[in-house]
Design a protein around this motif. Structure first.
Motif, PDB file in Angstrom:
ATOM      1  N   VAL A 167       0.841  -1.201   0.000  1.00  0.00           N
ATOM      2  CA  VAL A 167       0.000   0.000   0.000  1.00  0.00           C
ATOM      3  C   VAL A 167       0.878   1.252   0.000  1.00  0.00           C
ATOM      4  N   ARG A 168       1.977   1.196   0.739  1.00  0.00           N
ATOM      5  CA  ARG A 168       2.928   2.306   0.695  1.00  0.00           C
ATOM      6  C   ARG A 168       3.403   2.537  -0.737  1.00  0.00           C
ATOM      7  N   GLU A 169       3.655   1.451  -1.469  1.00  0.00           N
ATOM      8  CA  GLU A 169       4.086   1.560  -2.860  1.00  0.00           C
ATOM      9  C   GLU A 169       2.973   2.114  -3.746  1.00  0.00           C
ATOM     10  N   LEU A 170       1.734   1.698  -3.495  1.00  0.00           N
ATOM     11  CA  LEU A 170       0.602   2.236  -4.262  1.00  0.00           C
ATOM     12  C   LEU A 170       0.498   3.748  -4.092  1.00  0.00           C
ATOM     13  N   VAL A 171       0.581   4.209  -2.841  1.00  0.00           N
ATOM     14  CA  VAL A 171       0.486   5.646  -2.570  1.00  0.00           C
ATOM     15  C   VAL A 171       1.634   6.383  -3.261  1.00  0.00           C
ATOM     16  N   GLY A 172       2.850   5.841  -3.158  1.00  0.00           N
ATOM     17  CA  GLY A 172       3.990   6.476  -3.804  1.00  0.00           C
ATOM     18  C   GLY A 172       3.826   6.561  -5.319  1.00  0.00           C
ATOM     19  N   HIS A 173       3.270   5.511  -5.897  1.00  0.00           N
ATOM     20  CA  HIS A 173       3.050   5.504  -7.350  1.00  0.00           C
ATOM     21  C   HIS A 173       2.036   6.571  -7.748  1.00  0.00           C
ATOM     22  N   LEU A 174       0.938   6.656  -7.002  1.00  0.00           N
ATOM     23  CA  LEU A 174      -0.077   7.675  -7.311  1.00  0.00           C
ATOM     24  C   LEU A 174       0.492   9.079  -7.133  1.00  0.00           C
ATOM     25  N   ALA A 175       1.280   9.277  -6.082  1.00  0.00           N
ATOM     26  CA  ALA A 175       1.891  10.588  -5.848  1.00  0.00           C
ATOM     27  C   ALA A 175       2.844  10.944  -6.989  1.00  0.00           C
ATOM     28  N   SER A 176       3.562   9.936  -7.508  1.00  0.00           N
ATOM     29  CA  SER A 176       4.499  10.201  -8.610  1.00  0.00           C
ATOM     30  C   SER A 176       3.771  10.614  -9.883  1.00  0.00           C
ATOM     31  N   LEU A 177       2.482  10.270  -9.968  1.00  0.00           N
ATOM     32  CA  LEU A 177       1.676  10.664 -11.128  1.00  0.00           C
ATOM     33  C   LEU A 177       1.012  12.015 -10.920  1.00  0.00           C
ATOM     34  N   GLY A 178       1.310  12.660  -9.789  1.00  0.00           N
ATOM     35  CA  GLY A 178       0.821  14.006  -9.542  1.00  0.00           C
ATOM     36  C   GLY A 178      -0.361  14.113  -8.600  1.00  0.00           C
ATOM     37  N   GLY A 200       0.202   1.256   5.926  1.00  0.00           N
ATOM     38  CA  GLY A 200       0.908   1.455   4.662  1.00  0.00           C
ATOM     39  C   GLY A 200       0.465   2.726   3.957  1.00  0.00           C
ATOM     40  N   TYR A 201      -0.830   3.008   4.015  1.00  0.00           N
ATOM     41  CA  TYR A 201      -1.381   4.234   3.416  1.00  0.00           C
ATOM     42  C   TYR A 201      -0.757   5.469   4.058  1.00  0.00           C
ATOM     43  N   ARG A 202      -0.722   5.489   5.377  1.00  0.00           N
ATOM     44  CA  ARG A 202      -0.182   6.662   6.067  1.00  0.00           C
ATOM     45  C   ARG A 202       1.332   6.782   5.856  1.00  0.00           C
ATOM     46  N   GLN A 203       2.029   5.656   5.840  1.00  0.00           N
ATOM     47  CA  GLN A 203       3.469   5.699   5.571  1.00  0.00           C
ATOM     48  C   GLN A 203       3.740   6.212   4.154  1.00  0.00           C
ATOM     49  N   GLY A 204       2.903   5.792   3.206  1.00  0.00           N
ATOM     50  CA  GLY A 204       3.079   6.259   1.836  1.00  0.00           C
ATOM     51  C   GLY A 204       2.869   7.754   1.702  1.00  0.00           C
ATOM     52  N   LEU A 205       1.849   8.267   2.379  1.00  0.00           N
ATOM     53  CA  LEU A 205       1.626   9.721   2.364  1.00  0.00           C
ATOM     54  C   LEU A 205       2.823  10.457   2.949  1.00  0.00           C
ATOM     55  N   ASP A 206       3.313   9.955   4.072  1.00  0.00           N
ATOM     56  CA  ASP A 206       4.448  10.608   4.727  1.00  0.00           C
ATOM     57  C   ASP A 206       5.678  10.598   3.827  1.00  0.00           C
ATOM     58  N   ALA A 207       5.932   9.447   3.181  1.00  0.00           N
ATOM     59  CA  ALA A 207       7.109   9.336   2.312  1.00  0.00           C
ATOM     60  C   ALA A 207       6.994  10.268   1.111  1.00  0.00           C
ATOM     61  N   ALA A 208       5.766  10.537   0.673  1.00  0.00           N
ATOM     62  CA  ALA A 208       5.548  11.425  -0.483  1.00  0.00           C
ATOM     63  C   ALA A 208       5.445  12.886  -0.074  1.00  0.00           C
ATOM     64  N   GLY A 209       5.553  13.162   1.221  1.00  0.00           N
ATOM     65  CA  GLY A 209       5.451  14.537   1.694  1.00  0.00           C
ATOM     66  C   GLY A 209       4.041  15.080   1.676  1.00  0.00           C
ATOM     67  N   LEU A 210       3.047  14.189   1.761  1.00  0.00           N
ATOM     68  CA  LEU A 210       1.642  14.600   1.735  1.00  0.00           C
ATOM     69  C   LEU A 210       1.057  14.507   3.134  1.00  0.00           C
ATOM     70  N   PRO A 211       0.243  15.479   3.547  1.00  0.00           N
ATOM     71  CA  PRO A 211      -0.356  15.418   4.881  1.00  0.00           C
ATOM     72  C   PRO A 211      -1.453  14.360   4.936  1.00  0.00           C
ATOM     73  N   PHE A 212      -1.637  13.783   6.114  1.00  0.00           N
ATOM     74  CA  PHE A 212      -2.748  12.849   6.314  1.00  0.00           C
ATOM     75  C   PHE A 212      -4.013  13.636   6.599  1.00  0.00           C
ATOM     76  N   THR A 242      -8.567  12.808  -5.845  1.00  0.00           N
ATOM     77  CA  THR A 242      -8.257  12.589  -7.262  1.00  0.00           C
ATOM     78  C   THR A 242      -7.817  11.155  -7.501  1.00  0.00           C
ATOM     79  N   ALA A 243      -7.665  10.386  -6.419  1.00  0.00           N
ATOM     80  CA  ALA A 243      -7.296   8.974  -6.528  1.00  0.00           C
ATOM     81  C   ALA A 243      -7.883   8.230  -5.338  1.00  0.00           C
ATOM     82  N   VAL A 244      -8.285   6.978  -5.550  1.00  0.00           N
ATOM     83  CA  VAL A 244      -8.874   6.145  -4.498  1.00  0.00           C
ATOM     84  C   VAL A 244      -8.178   4.790  -4.485  1.00  0.00           C
ATOM     85  N   ILE A 245      -7.826   4.367  -3.275  1.00  0.00           N
ATOM     86  CA  ILE A 245      -7.294   3.019  -3.071  1.00  0.00           C
ATOM     87  C   ILE A 245      -8.383   2.202  -2.380  1.00  0.00           C
ATOM     88  N   ALA A 246      -8.827   1.126  -3.013  1.00  0.00           N
ATOM     89  CA  ALA A 246      -9.789   0.212  -2.389  1.00  0.00           C
ATOM     90  C   ALA A 246      -9.005  -0.930  -1.755  1.00  0.00           C
TER      91      ALA A 246
END
Length: 337
Positions: A167-178, A200-212, A242-246
């Motif tokens: 899930v961390r990887e999913l968030v990072g991938h979506l963030a890399s797409l803008g 994993g979702y929260r870790q991905g946001l943090d790694a991408a510099g996005l607030p929770f 702009t993106a949803v993870i199910a």
């Protein structure tokens, strides 16, 4: 009635060799094994497992209790357990606990009363009554998919897929797409799978510099209807995602229903990705980017762990996590290959 001695004479081997083939008690050369199985088939011999159970105090059967057996994920797990059971000479009894703690206890008790040697259970969100019964009855058990003990030295054998890193990887991938407003439709509270995927979702946001943003974490309760309602609420917010993870395959269906009814296009207006791959995910339009779990391997490993527990009751319990695979398709906004 044909006997084991008849099979041995027909195959040109010893009775002991026939016994090893039938009971999987010792490795046998493939050619010899084939000769024994051919003799069994030609003679119509039927192995008396009940008589053997009276001698060994084992029935060479195991119980499997998993909810939503019609779910493709659990169907593949079942296939893995069944294949390993067949390869090791074990029978399989199956029950559906319906993710209900009271029913869960009833079906495990039923399996125990049928004298299975041990059980494999995908536990509910509230397994305390089940744990008390298993401990009291001293039933060998492996917990599957969902953990009941997250200690470094667990009290029970457990096998699951890693729910954090994918899930961390999913968030990072979506963030890399803008994407900057990434929502998650999470599963049933109390399940270890839900907790890990939210982590994993929260870790991905943090790694991408996005607030929770708590408003972007919705709860679909691991069901299609719950996910549909949760996604509708996300889309109706003043600042929708702009993106949803199910967080599982059932909730992916619910999210798709909500998006279809509301009208945004995938992926032009909103990206959708899933934890749990579908056999038909690449047939969707657009095809679904998803995390693929090693479902059959989880089932096989659960059965192996249970048999190890039967052979060595006093060995330390262990938790085994298997890695997942991110399958890139086009619902995230990536161009087709």
């Amino acid at each position: 009635m044909r006997t084991m001695a008849d099979v041995a004479r027909h195959a040109g081997v010893s009775v002991a060799t026939v016994s090893h083939v039938l009971n999987a008690t010792r490795p046998v050369r493939p050619a010899t094994r084939d000769a024994v199985l051919r003799a069994i088939d030609e003679l119509g011999y039927i192995h008396n497992t009940l008589a053997r159970s009276l001698v060994t105090s084992r029935t060479r059967s195991v119980g499997l209790a998993v909810s939503a057996i019609s779910n493709p994920y659990f169907t593949e797990i079942l296939q893995g357990v069944e294949a390993e059971a067949l390869a090791t000479g074990y029978g399989l009894l199956i029950a559906d606990p319906h993710d209900d703690p009271a029913h869960e206890l009833s079906v495990v008790r039923m399996l125990h009363e049928r004298r299975v040697d041990g059980v494999i259970v995908a536990p509910s969100a509230e397994p305390s009554a089940l744990l008390a019964y298993l401990d009291r009855a001293d039933i060998p058990v492996v917990f599957l998919d969902r953990l009941v003990d997250e200690a470094e030295e667990p009290a029970y054998d457990q096998v699951c897929a890693d729910g954090v890193a994918p899930v961390r990887e999913l968030v990072g991938h979506l963030a890399s797409l803008g994407h900057r407003r990434i929502a998650m439709v999470a599963g049933l509270a109390g399940l270890s799978t839900t907790g890990e995927r939210v982590d994993g979702y929260r870790q991905g946001l943090d790694a991408a510099g996005l607030p929770f943003d708590p408003g972007l974490l919705a709860h679909g309760h691991s069901a299609s209807d719950g996910a549909r309602l949760a996604t509708e609420r996300l889309l109706a917010a003043p600042a929708p995602p702009t993106a949803v993870i199910a967080a599982n395959n059932a909730m992916t269906i619910g999210a798709l229903q909500a998006l279809r009814d509301a009208g945004p296009r995938i992926p032009e207006d909103i990206a959708l990705v899933s934890f749990d791959d579908f056999e038909w995910a690449d047939l969707f339009s657009p095809s679904l980017t998803a995390v693929r779990q090693p479902s059959r391997d989880l089932g096989r490993l659960a059965l192996r762990l249970l048999l190890e527990r039967l052979d060595a009751p006093d060995r330390p319990a262990r938790t085994v996590r298997l890695p997942c695979t991110l399958v890139h398709r086009t619902s995230c906004g990536c161009p087709p290959d």
